[in-house]
Enzyme design. Structure first.
Site, mmCIF file in Angstrom:
data_model
loop_
_atom_site.group_PDB
_atom_site.id
_atom_site.type_symbol
_atom_site.label_atom_id
_atom_site.label_comp_id
_atom_site.label_asym_id
_atom_site.label_seq_id
_atom_site.Cartn_x
_atom_site.Cartn_y
_atom_site.Cartn_z
ATOM 1 C CG HIS A 1 41.633 -6.788 -3.115
ATOM 2 N ND1 HIS A 1 42.350 -7.481 -2.001
ATOM 3 C CD2 HIS A 1 42.194 -7.423 -4.290
ATOM 4 C CE1 HIS A 1 42.903 -8.616 -2.620
ATOM 5 N NE2 HIS A 1 43.143 -7.771 -3.717
ATOM 6 C CB SER A 2 39.465 -10.294 -2.985
ATOM 7 O OG SER A 2 40.300 -11.600 -3.559
ATOM 8 C CE1 TYR A 3 32.497 -11.282 1.963
ATOM 9 C CE2 TYR A 3 34.878 -10.002 3.303
ATOM 10 C CZ TYR A 3 33.130 -10.262 3.087
ATOM 11 O OH TYR A 3 32.723 -10.144 4.063
#
Length: 245
Positions: free
Chosen positions: A76-78
């Site tokens: 997720h994300s980063y």
């Protein structure tokens, strides 16, 4: 039975996957959620020298310690940075790589490479000004959360190690592209720091043209934390990914 490994984004921890874990295990699958060094219940380990390599080692170490194969790795994300690195270093352990509204780097980039110049400058300045070289969490309304979900995430978020914001990731794009991949774009509201990744996920230029061959692009009508705001739909997408190798 599939083996799922779930990796959270910045400021979060394994806790954010709670609703998805319940659904995956109820469906009979093996599921592990990683908490990266320095955040979540490991916030006491926050220190100035935590690097991207530290977090890559967290995930590789779990896969090794649990002797996992045919892993569906959801990042997720980063953590798109981490998932890309893990796929490069242990491709033989992965069956599918799922980017959940995540960073999609090119070789030689950093987490902040595709951020707007003012965002990048502000984050670097914040890291340099903090004795622990960390980034304070934003209000989770930025992720489209409201009410009890917003309050829950705001309570749980912790400062994120910031030194790794400028750490460069080198990887063999062709090796990663050999693994089946899904990009899930969270559209309502869109988090602008993921816009470049969304564009790359549908481009025939990404990874010198290698990206599209074994990838698919999905959209969710929810915000940046779908494991909180839309766990049922996200679980369905993860289960579908497990069937694609």
């Amino acid at each position: 039975m599939a083996n799922f490994v779930l990796v959270h984004g910045a400021w979060h921890g394994a806790w954010c996957w709670r609703r998805v874990i319940q659904r995956l295990t109820h469906a009979g699958h093996r599921c592990h959620a990683v908490t990266l060094t320095g955040v979540g219940e490991r916030a006491h380990l926050l220190r100035p020298d935590i690097s991207l390599e530290t977090h890559i080692a967290d995930v590789c170490g779990l896969i090794e310690a649990e002797e996992l194969h045919d892993v569906v790795l959801a990042v997720h994300s980063y953590a798109g940075m981490i998932g890309t690195a893990v796929a490069d270093r242990m491709p033989h352990r992965l069956a599918h790589l799922v980017y959940v509204d995540a960073v999609l780097p090119e070789p030689g980039e950093t987490w902040g490479s595709t951020h707007a110049p003012d965002t990048r400058a502000a984050r670097i300045a914040a890291v340099n000004a903090d004795p622990m070289r960390s980034l304070a969490p934003p209000d989770s309304s930025l992720f489209g959360l409201a009410g009890a979900d917003r309050e829950w995430v705001n309570r749980r978020q912790t400062p994120h190690p910031g030194s790794l914001y400028t750490d460069v990731l080198a990887f063999d794009a062709a090796r990663v592209a050999a693994i089946a991949r899904t990009f899930i774009s969270c559209e309502s509201p869109r988090l602008t720091t993921i816009d470049a990744a969304r564009e790359r996920a549908i481009s025939d230029q990404t990874w010198r043209g290698a990206w599209l061959a074994r990838s698919r692009f999905l959209q969710m009508d929810t915000g940046h934390d779908p494991m909180v705001s839309a766990p049922e739909e996200l679980t369905r997408h993860l289960l579908a990914s497990a069937a694609i190798t």
